[in-house]
Scaffold this active site. Structure first.
Site, mmCIF file in Angstrom:
data_model
loop_
_atom_site.group_PDB
_atom_site.id
_atom_site.type_symbol
_atom_site.label_atom_id
_atom_site.label_comp_id
_atom_site.label_asym_id
_atom_site.label_seq_id
_atom_site.Cartn_x
_atom_site.Cartn_y
_atom_site.Cartn_z
ATOM 1 N N SER A 1 0.940 -1.133 0.115
ATOM 2 C CA SER A 1 -0.075 -0.024 0.001
ATOM 3 C C SER A 1 0.971 1.028 0.111
ATOM 4 O O SER A 1 2.237 1.159 0.291
ATOM 5 C CB SER A 1 -0.858 -0.162 1.222
HETATM 6 N N1 SAM Z 1 -0.506 -3.806 4.113
HETATM 7 C C1 SAM Z 1 -0.009 -4.685 3.097
HETATM 8 C C2 SAM Z 1 1.231 -4.231 2.254
HETATM 9 O O1 SAM Z 1 1.016 -2.755 2.388
HETATM 10 O O2 SAM Z 1 1.869 -4.949 1.772
HETATM 11 C C3 SAM Z 1 -1.298 -4.550 1.991
HETATM 12 C C4 SAM Z 1 -1.129 -5.592 1.013
HETATM 13 S S1 SAM Z 1 -2.412 -5.775 -0.230
HETATM 14 C C5 SAM Z 1 -3.035 -4.126 -0.515
HETATM 15 C C6 SAM Z 1 -4.021 -6.822 0.510
HETATM 16 C C7 SAM Z 1 -3.500 -8.098 1.010
HETATM 17 O O3 SAM Z 1 -4.501 -8.683 1.238
HETATM 18 C C8 SAM Z 1 -3.150 -8.929 -0.377
HETATM 19 O O4 SAM Z 1 -1.753 -9.457 0.061
HETATM 20 C C9 SAM Z 1 -4.088 -10.131 -0.265
HETATM 21 O O5 SAM Z 1 -3.667 -11.204 -0.873
HETATM 22 C C10 SAM Z 1 -4.541 -10.036 1.127
HETATM 23 N N2 SAM Z 1 -6.039 -10.428 1.296
HETATM 24 C C11 SAM Z 1 -7.118 -10.225 0.554
HETATM 25 N N3 SAM Z 1 -8.269 -11.008 1.084
HETATM 26 C C12 SAM Z 1 -7.452 -11.685 2.210
HETATM 27 C C13 SAM Z 1 -8.132 -12.442 3.252
HETATM 28 N N4 SAM Z 1 -9.459 -12.960 3.206
HETATM 29 N N5 SAM Z 1 -7.206 -12.868 4.239
HETATM 30 C C14 SAM Z 1 -6.028 -12.516 4.291
HETATM 31 N N6 SAM Z 1 -5.462 -11.671 3.573
HETATM 32 C C15 SAM Z 1 -6.141 -11.408 2.379
#
Ligand code: SAM
Length: 218
Positions: A66
């Site tokens: 993010s």
């Molecule tokens: N704060 C993190 C970063 O900056 O690296 C956010 C990464 S991205 C915006 C959101 C993440 O949420 C992704 O890696 C995605 O695979 C994960 N995600 C989506 N649905 C999810 C779920 N049900 N449980 C766990 N992770 C999930």
């Protein structure tokens, strides 16, 4: 106060931290966490030159690390004091996980994509951070064995408030989750009180979807 802290920062991180201050981040402990954790360790090596841009970056598997301002905004809203038990949904790159270890007591983090969870584990290790409890799974179900939590942060867009996450909030605890459609959401803050929940709607955000039982379908 923030000016004094900026004066201590050097190199590539200084510009980013100044930008965060200009964009309304005044919490010195949050700015210090950004100074402590090298963001370039959490982005793919081909993107190191952009690691200190205030921008989201691709991390593979259709996911992103993010925008730093978004992480800072979350952390400033939570106003952690160093003792809290925190659950993060969506480990992704592990960068916010790392920031949380600087600000909270215990950090638990769930990621649904195993490869990203592995890479995040390695990035955390290379940053010298070992105190995170990580799991691969559906974060919309929370992690009841480790609850209740003083703070729960969801780093992906949800169509609604995931019920299990509300259930796992401690009294006085806060849930931050972007709620809305797949393209645009509003950041929602829910606080648990002795008698129920209060809800406020904050900034407009754009996150990748939260995929799971209480999120979007794949
Ligand atoms: N704060 C993190 C970063 O900056 O690296 C956010 C990464 S991205 C915006 C959101 C993440 O949420 C992704 O890696 C995605 O695979 C994960 N995600 C989506 N649905 C999810 C779920 N049900 N449980 C766990 N992770 C999930």
């Amino acid at each position: 106060m923030a000016d004094l802290v900026i004066a201590q920062f050097g190199g590539a991180r200084r510009r980013l931290i100044e930008e965060l201050v200009e964009k309304g981040i005044g919490d010195v402990s949050v700015l210090k966490a950004f100074d402590d954790v090298p963001r370039h360790l959490f982005v793919p090596s081909g993107l190191h030159h952009r690691a200190y841009d205030d921008a989201p970056l691709p991390i593979g598997f259709g996911q992103t690390i993010s925008q730093p301002w978004v992480h800072a905004k979350y952390l400033q809203l939570l106003a952690l004091t160093g003792t809290e038990r925190v659950l993060e949904i969506g480990t992704g790159s592990g960068f916010q996980t790392a920031l949380l270890t600087r600000l909270a007591g215990q950090v638990f983090s769930i990621e649904r994509i195993p490869e990203l969870a592995d890479e995040a584990r390695q990035s955390l290790q290379s940053a010298g951070i070992e105190q995170v409890v990580q799991r691969v799974g559906d974060g919309t179900l929370g992690w009841p064995e480790h609850g209740p939590f003083d703070a729960i942060l969801v780093g992906a867009a949800s169509p609604d408030l995931p019920g299990p996450l509300l259930d796992q909030l401690a009294v006085g605890g806060q849930l931050l989750v972007p709620v809305g459609g797949r393209d645009e959401q509003s950041l929602v803050r829910v606080r648990r009180t002795e008698t129920g929940f209060t809800r406020s709607t904050l900034d407009v955000m754009r996150f990748v979807p939260l995929i799971g039982t209480y999120g979007f379908k794949e």
